[in-house]
Design a protein around this motif. Structure first.
Motif, PDB file in Angstrom:
ATOM      1  N   ALA A   1      11.261   2.800   1.314  1.00 48.66           N
ATOM      2  CA  ALA A   1       9.900   2.745   0.780  1.00 48.66           C
ATOM      3  C   ALA A   1       9.751   3.591  -0.476  1.00 48.66           C
ATOM      4  CB  ALA A   1       8.909   3.205   1.849  1.00 48.66           C
ATOM      5  N   PHE A   2      10.296   4.817  -0.456  1.00 48.28           N
ATOM      6  CA  PHE A   2      10.113   5.725  -1.584  1.00 48.28           C
ATOM      7  C   PHE A   2      11.054   5.429  -2.743  1.00 48.28           C
ATOM      8  CE2 PHE A   2       7.583   8.318   1.259  1.00 48.28           C
ATOM      9  CZ  PHE A   2       6.663   8.885   0.393  1.00 48.28           C
ATOM     10  N   ALA A   3      12.197   4.786  -2.486  1.00 50.65           N
ATOM     11  CA  ALA A   3      13.138   4.481  -3.564  1.00 50.65           C
ATOM     12  C   ALA A   3      12.515   3.582  -4.612  1.00 50.65           C
ATOM     13  CB  ALA A   3      14.399   3.825  -2.993  1.00 50.65           C
ATOM     14  N   CYS A   4      11.565   2.761  -4.195  1.00 46.85           N
ATOM     15  CA  CYS A   4      10.884   1.867  -5.134  1.00 46.85           C
ATOM     16  C   CYS A   4       9.814   2.605  -5.934  1.00 46.85           C
ATOM     17  CB  CYS A   4      10.260   0.701  -4.383  1.00 46.85           C
ATOM     18  SG  CYS A   4      11.465  -0.440  -3.674  1.00 46.85           S
ATOM     19  N   LYS A   5       9.633   3.903  -5.621  1.00 48.69           N
ATOM     20  CA  LYS A   5       8.627   4.735  -6.301  1.00 48.69           C
ATOM     21  C   LYS A   5       7.265   4.031  -6.327  1.00 48.69           C
ATOM     22  CE  LYS A   5      11.956   7.247  -9.135  1.00 48.69           C
ATOM     23  NZ  LYS A   5      13.166   6.715  -8.495  1.00 48.69           N
ATOM     24  N   PRO A   6       6.735   3.703  -5.151  1.00 52.56           N
ATOM     25  CA  PRO A   6       5.468   2.974  -5.096  1.00 52.56           C
ATOM     26  C   PRO A   6       4.291   3.850  -5.507  1.00 52.56           C
ATOM     27  CG  PRO A   6       6.090   3.674  -2.894  1.00 52.56           C
ATOM     28  CD  PRO A   6       7.243   4.021  -3.800  1.00 52.56           C
ATOM     29  N   SER A   7       3.255   3.217  -6.026  1.00 49.59           N
ATOM     30  CA  SER A   7       2.012   3.932  -6.303  1.00 49.59           C
ATOM     31  C   SER A   7       1.273   4.223  -5.005  1.00 49.59           C
ATOM     32  CB  SER A   7       1.121   3.089  -7.228  1.00 49.59           C
ATOM     33  OG  SER A   7       1.778   2.791  -8.432  1.00 49.59           O
ATOM     34  N   ILE A   8       1.411   3.310  -4.040  1.00 51.58           N
ATOM     35  CA  ILE A   8       0.726   3.432  -2.749  1.00 51.58           C
ATOM     36  C   ILE A   8       1.725   3.156  -1.635  1.00 51.58           C
ATOM     37  CG2 ILE A   8      -1.200   2.634  -1.331  1.00 51.58           C
ATOM     38  CD1 ILE A   8      -2.444   1.476  -3.889  1.00 51.58           C
ATOM     39  N   LEU A   9       1.691   3.989  -0.609  1.00 50.41           N
ATOM     40  CA  LEU A   9       2.562   3.790   0.556  1.00 50.41           C
ATOM     41  C   LEU A   9       1.700   3.571   1.788  1.00 50.41           C
ATOM     42  CD1 LEU A   9       5.406   3.827   1.816  1.00 50.41           C
ATOM     43  CD2 LEU A   9       5.090   6.273   2.190  1.00 50.41           C
ATOM     44  N   PHE A  10       1.935   2.456   2.481  1.00 51.64           N
ATOM     45  CA  PHE A  10       1.239   2.142   3.725  1.00 51.64           C
ATOM     46  C   PHE A  10       2.185   2.381   4.896  1.00 51.64           C
ATOM     47  CE2 PHE A  10      -0.866  -0.467   0.517  1.00 51.64           C
ATOM     48  CZ  PHE A  10      -2.207  -0.217   0.770  1.00 51.64           C
ATOM     49  N   ALA A  11       1.718   3.115   5.901  1.00 52.83           N
ATOM     50  CA  ALA A  11       2.544   3.416   7.070  1.00 52.83           C
ATOM     51  C   ALA A  11       1.764   3.048   8.335  1.00 52.83           C
ATOM     52  CB  ALA A  11       2.929   4.893   7.092  1.00 52.83           C
ATOM     53  N   ASP A  12       2.349   2.197   9.166  1.00 54.87           N
ATOM     54  CA  ASP A  12       1.699   1.750  10.404  1.00 54.87           C
ATOM     55  C   ASP A  12       2.377   2.422  11.590  1.00 54.87           C
ATOM     56  OD1 ASP A  12       0.256   0.472  12.319  1.00 54.87           O
ATOM     57  OD2 ASP A  12       0.968  -1.553  11.868  1.00 54.87           O
ATOM     58  N   GLU A  13       1.707   3.431  12.164  1.00 55.82           N
ATOM     59  CA  GLU A  13       2.243   4.199  13.295  1.00 55.82           C
ATOM     60  C   GLU A  13       3.697   4.598  13.026  1.00 55.82           C
ATOM     61  OE1 GLU A  13       0.524   5.328  15.632  1.00 55.82           O
ATOM     62  OE2 GLU A  13      -1.193   4.013  15.975  1.00 55.82           O
ATOM     63  N   PRO A  14       3.954   5.364  11.969  1.00 58.34           N
ATOM     64  CA  PRO A  14       5.343   5.645  11.572  1.00 58.34           C
ATOM     65  C   PRO A  14       6.165   6.423  12.589  1.00 58.34           C
ATOM     66  CG  PRO A  14       3.805   7.047  10.374  1.00 58.34           C
ATOM     67  CD  PRO A  14       2.974   6.020  11.088  1.00 58.34           C
ATOM     68  N   THR A  15       5.509   7.059  13.568  1.00 57.41           N
ATOM     69  CA  THR A  15       6.266   7.808  14.583  1.00 57.41           C
ATOM     70  C   THR A  15       6.079   7.209  15.976  1.00 57.41           C
ATOM     71  OG1 THR A  15       4.427   9.357  14.940  1.00 57.41           O
ATOM     72  CG2 THR A  15       6.051   9.936  13.257  1.00 57.41           C
ATOM     73  N   GLY A  16       5.520   6.002  16.044  1.00 57.47           N
ATOM     74  CA  GLY A  16       5.170   5.426  17.340  1.00 57.47           C
ATOM     75  C   GLY A  16       6.339   5.217  18.279  1.00 57.47           C
TER      76      GLY A  16
ATOM     77  N   THR B   1      11.645  14.358  16.877  1.00 63.41           N
ATOM     78  CA  THR B   1      12.055  13.487  15.772  1.00 63.41           C
ATOM     79  C   THR B   1      10.854  13.041  14.965  1.00 63.41           C
ATOM     80  OG1 THR B   1      13.949  12.682  17.051  1.00 63.41           O
ATOM     81  CG2 THR B   1      13.265  11.368  15.167  1.00 63.41           C
ATOM     82  N   GLY B   2       9.765  12.710  15.664  1.00 61.43           N
ATOM     83  CA  GLY B   2       8.553  12.277  14.983  1.00 61.43           C
ATOM     84  C   GLY B   2       8.005  13.349  14.057  1.00 61.43           C
ATOM     85  N   GLN B   3       8.054  14.604  14.498  1.00 65.68           N
ATOM     86  CA  GLN B   3       7.567  15.708  13.666  1.00 65.68           C
ATOM     87  C   GLN B   3       8.410  15.849  12.405  1.00 65.68           C
ATOM     88  OE1 GLN B   3       4.706  17.653  14.200  1.00 65.68           O
ATOM     89  NE2 GLN B   3       5.216  18.089  12.060  1.00 65.68           N
TER      90      GLN B   3
ATOM     91  N   LEU C   1      -1.725  14.479  13.492  1.00 66.12           N
ATOM     92  CA  LEU C   1      -1.148  13.884  12.283  1.00 66.12           C
ATOM     93  C   LEU C   1      -2.261  13.533  11.304  1.00 66.12           C
ATOM     94  CD1 LEU C   1       0.996  12.600  10.522  1.00 66.12           C
ATOM     95  CD2 LEU C   1       1.022  10.633  12.069  1.00 66.12           C
ATOM     96  N   ALA C   2      -3.343  12.959  11.805  1.00 66.35           N
ATOM     97  CA  ALA C   2      -4.470  12.605  10.945  1.00 66.35           C
ATOM     98  C   ALA C   2      -5.040  13.844  10.250  1.00 66.35           C
ATOM     99  CB  ALA C   2      -5.559  11.922  11.770  1.00 66.35           C
ATOM    100  N   ALA C   3      -5.013  14.974  10.948  1.00 64.27           N
ATOM    101  CA  ALA C   3      -5.571  16.216  10.389  1.00 64.27           C
ATOM    102  C   ALA C   3      -4.788  16.697   9.172  1.00 64.27           C
ATOM    103  CB  ALA C   3      -5.606  17.300  11.463  1.00 64.27           C
ATOM    104  N   ARG C   4      -3.542  16.261   9.019  1.00 69.31           N
ATOM    105  CA  ARG C   4      -2.736  16.673   7.871  1.00 69.31           C
ATOM    106  C   ARG C   4      -3.081  15.874   6.613  1.00 69.31           C
ATOM    107  NH1 ARG C   4       3.501  17.705   9.441  1.00 69.31           N
ATOM    108  NH2 ARG C   4       3.454  18.180   7.207  1.00 69.31           N
ATOM    109  N   CYS C   5      -3.803  14.785   6.770  1.00 65.46           N
ATOM    110  CA  CYS C   5      -4.201  13.970   5.617  1.00 65.46           C
ATOM    111  C   CYS C   5      -5.432  14.559   4.945  1.00 65.46           C
ATOM    112  CB  CYS C   5      -4.488  12.536   6.070  1.00 65.46           C
ATOM    113  SG  CYS C   5      -3.032  11.638   6.654  1.00 65.46           S
ATOM    114  N   ASN C   6      -5.639  14.203   3.696  1.00 65.86           N
ATOM    115  CA  ASN C   6      -6.811  14.680   2.954  1.00 65.86           C
ATOM    116  C   ASN C   6      -8.113  14.192   3.577  1.00 65.86           C
ATOM    117  OD1 ASN C   6      -4.875  14.038   0.058  1.00 65.86           O
ATOM    118  ND2 ASN C   6      -5.329  16.062   0.855  1.00 65.86           N
ATOM    119  N   SER C   7      -8.085  12.980   4.141  1.00 64.70           N
ATOM    120  CA  SER C   7      -9.297  12.422   4.740  1.00 64.70           C
ATOM    121  C   SER C   7      -8.931  11.490   5.887  1.00 64.70           C
ATOM    122  CB  SER C   7     -10.128  11.670   3.687  1.00 64.70           C
ATOM    123  OG  SER C   7      -9.350  10.663   3.070  1.00 64.70           O
TER     124      SER C   7
END
Length: 208
Positions: A142-157, A163-165, A191-197
């Motif tokens: 995902a990051f190798a493409c240097k995206p402007s926006i990254l979408f993550a759907d339950e990335p540690t589910g 490992t998730g941490q 995890l949500a608390a670590r986001c800006n909003s």
């Protein structure tokens, strides 16, 4: 027998996400989180309203144009990793770079696999990697493409707590270093608390 009633999945969603911010979309199962993520990413189209990515209105774009916009500016991390089993870790990361014509695909893929701690595993196939390692390959891709926006759907589910941490620490570290806007769906309030909003959904509507 099919009903003639319209099924309204999301309604009254109004938000603005600034460049470099991180947003958590939270709520119970069935609240519309993944649907909203798909709409924001241009994977689905809304029946009403407008969604803008980089000042471009997705509702006025055809599928080919939306796909081109995603290829150039958008990255994804899925709960199920979505790695191709027939490709090595290196080849999985290289693939989207090659598809967009990047002449330095191998070098950039190797660099990001190093950054996620998989420099010694570039030649391994997904079945030879642990769940955490596969998720790190997905993050590198995902990051190798240097995206402007990254979408993550339950990335540690699908990962254990430790490992998730580690994956989340890595995700936010790369988010800061690359100034990539991060939008993630999660059930994890810590995890949500670590986001800006945080955007909390309940039955398809924003909940206070």
């Amino acid at each position: 027998m099919l009903s003639d009633e319209t099924l309204e999945i999301l309604s009254g969603i109004d938000l603005e996400i600034k460049k470099g911010d991180s947003l958590a979309i939270v709520g119970r199962s069935g609240s519309g989180k993944t649907t909203l993520l798909g709409l924001l990413a241009g994977l689905d189209t809304a029946s009403d309203g407008s969604i803008f990515i980089l000042d471009r209105d997705l509702s006025n774009m055809g599928e080919e144009d939306r796909a081109a916009l995603r290829a150039q500016h958008v990255g994804f991390i899925f709960q199920s990793f979505q790695l191709l089993s027939s490709l090595t870790a290196l080849e999985n990361v290289m693939l989207p770079l090659e598809l967009r014509g990047d002449k330095n695909a191998k070098q950039e893929a190797e660099e990001f696999l190093q950054r996620v701690g998989l420099g010694e595993r570039v030649g391994h196939f997904p079945h030879q990697l642990s769940g955490g390692e596969q998720q790190r390959v997905a993050i590198a891709r995902a990051f190798a493409c240097k995206p402007s926006i990254l979408f993550a759907d339950e990335p540690t589910g699908n990962l254990d707590t430790a490992t998730g941490q580690n994956i989340i620490d890595l995700l936010f570290e790369l988010n800061r270093s690359e100034a990539t806007t991060l939008i993630m769906v999660t059930h994890d309030d810590s995890l949500a608390a670590r986001c800006n909003s945080t955007l909390r959904l309940e039955s398809g509507r924003v909940s206070a």
